[in-house]
Design an enzyme around this catalytic site. Sequence first.
Site, PDB file in Angstrom:
ATOM      1  N   HIS A 123     -33.702 -71.556  62.773  1.00 15.33           N
ATOM      2  CA  HIS A 123     -33.911 -71.469  61.322  1.00 15.33           C
ATOM      3  C   HIS A 123     -32.686 -70.982  60.554  1.00 15.33           C
ATOM      4  O   HIS A 123     -32.664 -71.046  59.321  1.00 15.33           O
ATOM      5  CB  HIS A 123     -35.143 -70.617  61.000  1.00 15.33           C
ATOM      6  CG  HIS A 123     -35.961 -71.154  59.869  1.00 15.33           C
ATOM      7  ND1 HIS A 123     -37.265 -70.781  59.624  1.00 15.33           N
ATOM      8  CD2 HIS A 123     -35.659 -72.050  58.890  1.00 15.33           C
ATOM      9  CE1 HIS A 123     -37.713 -71.419  58.555  1.00 15.33           C
ATOM     10  NE2 HIS A 123     -36.758 -72.195  58.088  1.00 15.33           N
ATOM     11  N   HIS A 154     -42.695 -65.713  60.299  1.00 13.02           N
ATOM     12  CA  HIS A 154     -41.780 -64.606  59.978  1.00 13.02           C
ATOM     13  C   HIS A 154     -41.190 -64.803  58.589  1.00 13.02           C
ATOM     14  O   HIS A 154     -41.106 -65.938  58.107  1.00 13.02           O
ATOM     15  CB  HIS A 154     -40.640 -64.575  60.995  1.00 13.02           C
ATOM     16  CG  HIS A 154     -41.074 -64.692  62.429  1.00 13.02           C
ATOM     17  ND1 HIS A 154     -41.233 -65.914  63.064  1.00 13.02           N
ATOM     18  CD2 HIS A 154     -41.417 -63.746  63.334  1.00 13.02           C
ATOM     19  CE1 HIS A 154     -41.650 -65.713  64.306  1.00 13.02           C
ATOM     20  NE2 HIS A 154     -41.778 -64.412  64.503  1.00 13.02           N
ATOM     21  N   HIS A 169     -31.039 -66.111  62.621  1.00 12.91           N
ATOM     22  CA  HIS A 169     -32.223 -66.907  62.223  1.00 12.91           C
ATOM     23  C   HIS A 169     -33.294 -66.032  61.573  1.00 12.91           C
ATOM     24  O   HIS A 169     -34.237 -66.578  60.984  1.00 12.91           O
ATOM     25  CB  HIS A 169     -32.788 -67.737  63.389  1.00 12.91           C
ATOM     26  CG  HIS A 169     -33.610 -66.983  64.380  1.00 12.91           C
ATOM     27  ND1 HIS A 169     -34.587 -67.581  65.157  1.00 12.91           N
ATOM     28  CD2 HIS A 169     -33.597 -65.689  64.744  1.00 12.91           C
ATOM     29  CE1 HIS A 169     -35.134 -66.682  65.953  1.00 12.91           C
ATOM     30  NE2 HIS A 169     -34.550 -65.527  65.729  1.00 12.91           N
ATOM     31  N   ASP A 265     -40.951 -73.843  59.634  1.00  6.57           N
ATOM     32  CA  ASP A 265     -40.690 -73.332  60.985  1.00  6.57           C
ATOM     33  C   ASP A 265     -41.928 -73.640  61.818  1.00  6.57           C
ATOM     34  O   ASP A 265     -43.050 -73.243  61.458  1.00  6.57           O
ATOM     35  CB  ASP A 265     -40.450 -71.824  60.899  1.00  6.57           C
ATOM     36  CG  ASP A 265     -39.984 -71.222  62.214  1.00  6.57           C
ATOM     37  OD1 ASP A 265     -40.441 -71.669  63.279  1.00  6.57           O
ATOM     38  OD2 ASP A 265     -39.184 -70.272  62.158  1.00  6.57           O
ATOM     39  N   ASP A 267     -43.053 -72.384  64.259  1.00  6.21           N
ATOM     40  CA  ASP A 267     -43.797 -71.206  64.725  1.00  6.21           C
ATOM     41  C   ASP A 267     -44.827 -70.710  63.710  1.00  6.21           C
ATOM     42  O   ASP A 267     -45.593 -69.783  64.005  1.00  6.21           O
ATOM     43  CB  ASP A 267     -42.862 -70.097  65.213  1.00  6.21           C
ATOM     44  CG  ASP A 267     -42.128 -69.324  64.115  1.00  6.21           C
ATOM     45  OD1 ASP A 267     -42.592 -69.280  62.966  1.00  6.21           O
ATOM     46  OD2 ASP A 267     -41.069 -68.739  64.450  1.00  6.21           O
ATOM     47  N   GLU A 310     -36.970 -74.843  64.858  1.00  5.22           N
ATOM     48  CA  GLU A 310     -37.452 -73.959  65.912  1.00  5.22           C
ATOM     49  C   GLU A 310     -38.346 -74.622  66.957  1.00  5.22           C
ATOM     50  O   GLU A 310     -39.010 -73.940  67.737  1.00  5.22           O
ATOM     51  CB  GLU A 310     -38.130 -72.693  65.337  1.00  5.22           C
ATOM     52  CG  GLU A 310     -37.221 -71.824  64.468  1.00  5.22           C
ATOM     53  CD  GLU A 310     -36.222 -70.948  65.236  1.00  5.22           C
ATOM     54  OE1 GLU A 310     -36.249 -70.961  66.491  1.00  5.22           O
ATOM     55  OE2 GLU A 310     -35.405 -70.280  64.570  1.00  5.22           O
TER      56      GLU A 310
END
Length: 346
Positions: A123, A154, A169, A265, A267, A310
Site C-alpha cells: 500500500h 488499517h 505501507h 487494500d 486486507d 496487498e
Amino acid sequence: MTAPSTIATKFLPAKDQLGLVAVGFSGGQCKSGVDAAPSALIESGLLADIQETLEYTLYHDGVVHGYAKHLPVPGTDLPLRTAGAKAPMINPIAVSSVTHALCDQVYEHASKGRLVLTLGGDHSIAIGSVAGTAKAIRERHNGSEMALVWVDAHADINTPESSGSGNIHGMPVSFLTGIARPPKENPDVFGWIKDEHRVNPSKIVYIGLRDVDIPEKKILKDHGIRAFSMHDIDKHGIGKVMDMALDHINCGPGQEGMPIHLSFDVDALDPYVAPSTGTPVRGGLTLREGDFICEVIHETGYLVAMDLVEVNPALSGDGPESISARETIRAGCSLVRCALGECLLG
Ligand SMILES: [Mn+2]
C-alpha cells in the site's frame, strides 16, 4: 456475463478509456511476494474481462514494473531514524523514488482523461498513485480537489515518528495529506511531494477499519478525518455506511460531486475470503460488502482512479498456499470489475 457500464462519467471525458499501471513493488513492508500480485491478477484473466466483457479500451505498456533503475544501490538505503521515532523508516529512498516514478506514470494516464487502475504491490505505492491522480485532477478541473476513499483494515496514517514498525505501507495517508513531511534527517525522502499532489484530510473517508494504532486514532481525531469502522458497518449495514460516506465527500444524491480515487487494500476483506495478504485481521468485510463498496462508487460516475493492493500470492493464511492465493486473486479481480461497472443484473 455482464455488459459495459451505462453510468455516465462526470469527471472523465469518456467512460471507456482505462490506463493500467502494474506495480511489482514490495519495499513498503517486509514480506516478499506482494510484488508478484500484478502478474497473478493479469494471468487470472483480469485484463481480458476489462477489455472484452466490460469493453474498455486499455492503455497498458505490458510491463509489470520493478523500477530497477529507480532503486538505490543495494546496501545504501539504510533505515532512517527520525527524531523521536520508535522505529526507523525501512527502505526510505526506495519507496520515495518508486512512488515518485509511479506518480509520473499515473499522471500520464490521468492527464489524458483516462480512468487509472494501479495494481500493487504493497500500500505504500498509493503515495504515487494518489499523488499522480490529484495533480492531474487539479490541472484538468481548475484546481479542484479530489476525494480519497480508503478501504482497509488499517488506517495507514502513521507518521515516521508514530510508527511502531517503520514500514512505509503504514504511512501513505500521512504523507499524502501533509500530516507527515519529508524528514529533516533526509529531506529528499518524499521531498518530491508538493501541494499539487496532496489530498485534503476533510475529503478522505475510510471504510472497513478494525486495526488502528493508538497514535493513529489521535491523528484521525485531531484532523477530523471521517472513518467508518467494522463497528459502523455492523451497526448501520454497508448500504447506510456508503450513503454516509458519499454524503461526507459531497458525492451523494443531489450533491455536486467530486472526483473519487478509490484505494482498496484487499486486507479490508475478511481473511476468510482474502487470506493471502501481509497483515490479515479477522472480522472484516464479506466479499459482497467489498464488491458493494466498489459498485456504489462506480454508480456515482465520479470514479477517476482505483488502486488494488496487498494481494500476496506467496502467503497462505491458514490454508494451502495455492488455494488461498487463488481465492484472494479471485476476490481482488471481483473488486476491480465491480469498480469498473460490472453489475449483477443487466
Ligand atoms: Mn493498507
